[in-house]
Structures are given as structure tokens and as C-alpha cells.
Design a protein around this motif. Sequence first.
Motif, PDB file in Angstrom:
ATOM      1  N   VAL A 222       0.827  -1.205   0.000  1.00  0.00           N
ATOM      2  CA  VAL A 222       0.000   0.000   0.000  1.00  0.00           C
ATOM      3  C   VAL A 222       0.866   1.261   0.000  1.00  0.00           C
ATOM      4  O   VAL A 222       0.496   2.280  -0.591  1.00  0.00           O
ATOM      5  CB  VAL A 222      -0.978  -0.021   1.188  1.00  0.00           C
ATOM      6  N   THR A 223       2.027   1.206   0.613  1.00  0.00           N
ATOM      7  CA  THR A 223       2.940   2.349   0.573  1.00  0.00           C
ATOM      8  C   THR A 223       3.318   2.680  -0.864  1.00  0.00           C
ATOM      9  O   THR A 223       3.396   3.858  -1.250  1.00  0.00           O
ATOM     10  CB  THR A 223       4.199   2.054   1.398  1.00  0.00           C
ATOM     11  N   ASP A 224       3.548   1.662  -1.675  1.00  0.00           N
ATOM     12  CA  ASP A 224       3.806   1.914  -3.091  1.00  0.00           C
ATOM     13  C   ASP A 224       2.548   2.394  -3.808  1.00  0.00           C
ATOM     14  O   ASP A 224       2.615   3.272  -4.676  1.00  0.00           O
ATOM     15  CB  ASP A 224       4.325   0.645  -3.760  1.00  0.00           C
ATOM     16  N   ALA A 225       1.408   1.838  -3.442  1.00  0.00           N
ATOM     17  CA  ALA A 225       0.163   2.228  -4.108  1.00  0.00           C
ATOM     18  C   ALA A 225      -0.093   3.722  -3.980  1.00  0.00           C
ATOM     19  O   ALA A 225      -0.462   4.390  -4.956  1.00  0.00           O
ATOM     20  CB  ALA A 225      -1.007   1.432  -3.534  1.00  0.00           C
ATOM     21  N   VAL A 226       0.109   4.269  -2.787  1.00  0.00           N
ATOM     22  CA  VAL A 226      -0.264   5.660  -2.537  1.00  0.00           C
ATOM     23  C   VAL A 226       0.757   6.657  -3.058  1.00  0.00           C
ATOM     24  O   VAL A 226       0.586   7.870  -2.875  1.00  0.00           O
ATOM     25  CB  VAL A 226      -0.541   5.897  -1.038  1.00  0.00           C
ATOM     26  N   ALA A 227       1.788   6.177  -3.738  1.00  0.00           N
ATOM     27  CA  ALA A 227       2.699   7.095  -4.428  1.00  0.00           C
ATOM     28  C   ALA A 227       2.085   7.622  -5.718  1.00  0.00           C
ATOM     29  O   ALA A 227       2.699   8.413  -6.429  1.00  0.00           O
ATOM     30  CB  ALA A 227       4.026   6.397  -4.726  1.00  0.00           C
ATOM     31  N   ALA A 228       0.866   7.208  -6.016  1.00  0.00           N
ATOM     32  CA  ALA A 228       0.178   7.592  -7.251  1.00  0.00           C
ATOM     33  C   ALA A 228      -0.204   9.072  -7.241  1.00  0.00           C
ATOM     34  O   ALA A 228      -0.390   9.676  -6.178  1.00  0.00           O
ATOM     35  CB  ALA A 228      -1.068   6.735  -7.433  1.00  0.00           C
TER      36      ALA A 228
END
Length: 329
Positions: A15-21
Motif C-alpha cells: 500500500v505504501t507503493d500504491a499511494v505514491a500515485a
Amino acid sequence: MNAESLDTNTITALVTDAVAAPSLHNAQPWVFRYVRDTGVIRLYADPERALPHTDPENRGLLMGCGAALFNLRVAAAAAGLTPRVLLLPDPASAELLAEVHLSGTGPSDDTLAPLAPSIRRRHSSRLPFRDEGIPAATRERLSEAARLEGGELFFPDPWHVRSILDRIRDAEESEALDPGVHEETVRWTRTKPSAVTAAADGIPGEAFGPRQRGTSVPMRDFAVGRPVPGRDSKAFEKNPNIALLGTARDEPVDWVRAGQALERVLLRATADGLVASITSQPLEWQDIRWAVRDPVSAMANVQMVIRLGYGPEGATSPRRPVTEVLDFV
């Protein structure tokens, strides 16, 4: 690795990578929920982070969530997992946008994992780019990235680019006359650097970029007349490389798909050494949006205007702590 073995740290990393959007005004309008019993990550829209004046249909909100969903898929693939996505799985719950089933078996998309290094490198750059064209092979890779997610990427000719710039100026004039839109822009943008404001969302002053001098590229001026300490003016490229991202249909599920297509294009561009900025400004007004598309193109609905090129990477925009957007049940 299988669903049963996914622990808190693994889900948190995904999710940490997801929210870099990217998201409209960096409002970060998403919530993730991990269901332990089923090994499913659910993605919800956060209506408290909607922009009702700027984005009355929530098209931009759903595109931002779609971009986060694509990052989640990439991160999962890089972790050796196979993400299987159901979009809008519950007609009775408009805020539930997707369910992502994670497993270590089944057919995988080999194109996802190579994009993982670009997730943290991708930043919107509102700085001047070099006046340099994009090779045809690179354009085709970007177009293929959009097609893989059910979208279309169209590179308009110089005449159409000038028309798009005119439509952006029309949108700016409409915004200036709408106090609700102005208030939302002020709310979600800060004229001071993030180190001073310590805000975890919105657009900080260092990400505004300089004022344009003598040229015009498709970017929203987040200052909206406010003084920004240390902000200067610079000449931008005279012939910007513009791409239009679109879809055949224009329903909520298409906006989620468009967000995934947008993020795949942006990550592909980053991997190819390009930088980008995006704007939906001329698409936020129904009487202007229709004029952005090319009448001879098969693209039915333009969802985003993308500026691409070669130049300096943009400043990092803040992100909310993952603990604010992820829970476990």
C-alpha cells in the motif's frame, strides 16, 4: 508466496507503493482495507477528499484511485504475487472501487514487475523541458501501455496542441469566475514549502514550478494570484509534447480504468527517461471538454492531458502516513 502468508509488513509495503500515485490536487482520495480471512485488499474512494466544485462527477477522484490501484498491482507483481482485480464489485457500495485478490499462483502479467522501480521515481515535473521531440518507438511504447489498460493515448499534431492550449486558457478564465473552484484550489495548495507547512497532502509551493514566461504549456497555475516566496519565471519549451489519454466510454468504471492506464503510461515514461506533468483543467468544464478531443480521432472521451519530455525531475509531493489509509479486518 500465497495469500495466507501475507503479513502486516507485506501489505503495508504494497500500500505504501500504491499511494505514491498522482491524484487531483494531491488530495489522495483513497482508503485500503485488508481482509485477513480472504487475503483480499479492498480499495475505497474517500468522499471526504472529494473536490465537488472542481470535480463534481468525481471523475478525477476515481482516476486517482485507479492510479493507486495500478501501483498496487505493480508492487504485488514485484513481490512475486499475482494480483487479480475485480472492479466495482458491489453495486450497492459506490465507494468500494476494487477488490484485489493476491496469490502466488496463476497466470501473471510479466509487464508489471519491471515498472516497480519507477513508482518512487515518478514525480510531476512543472519545470521547463527541453525542446526535443519524443522518438516514435517511445511513443508507441507509451501508447501500448495505455492499450494494455483499456485506454488510448493520442499524440495531437501542432495545430491541435495550440487548440488545447487555447482551451486551457478558457478553463482558467472559467475558474477565475467560480469562487468554489478557487476555494478548493487554495485549500489543497500551499504557497510555502512542505518543510514549513508539514502538510501530508496537497501541493506544496516547491512543486508549483516557475511562472511561464513568453510561452505556454498545459499546466495549471496553482498560485491563482497568490505570492509564492522564491518563485521566479522561466521560458518553457515552445513546442510541448502533448498526449491525450482517453477511453471509449465515460462511466465510473471507465474512470478507474483510465487512472490505471494513466499510471501505466507515467511509469513507462519514467522508465524510458521521460518526465511528465498532467492536467485535467480543460476537462473539468463540460462546455470545454468536448473541444479538446480531435474530431478525426477515434478517441471518444478525453480523460487527461499529459505533457511529456526530457528535463529535470519534479519535486516530491507529500504523502499521508500509510496508517491513515490502511486498516486490517
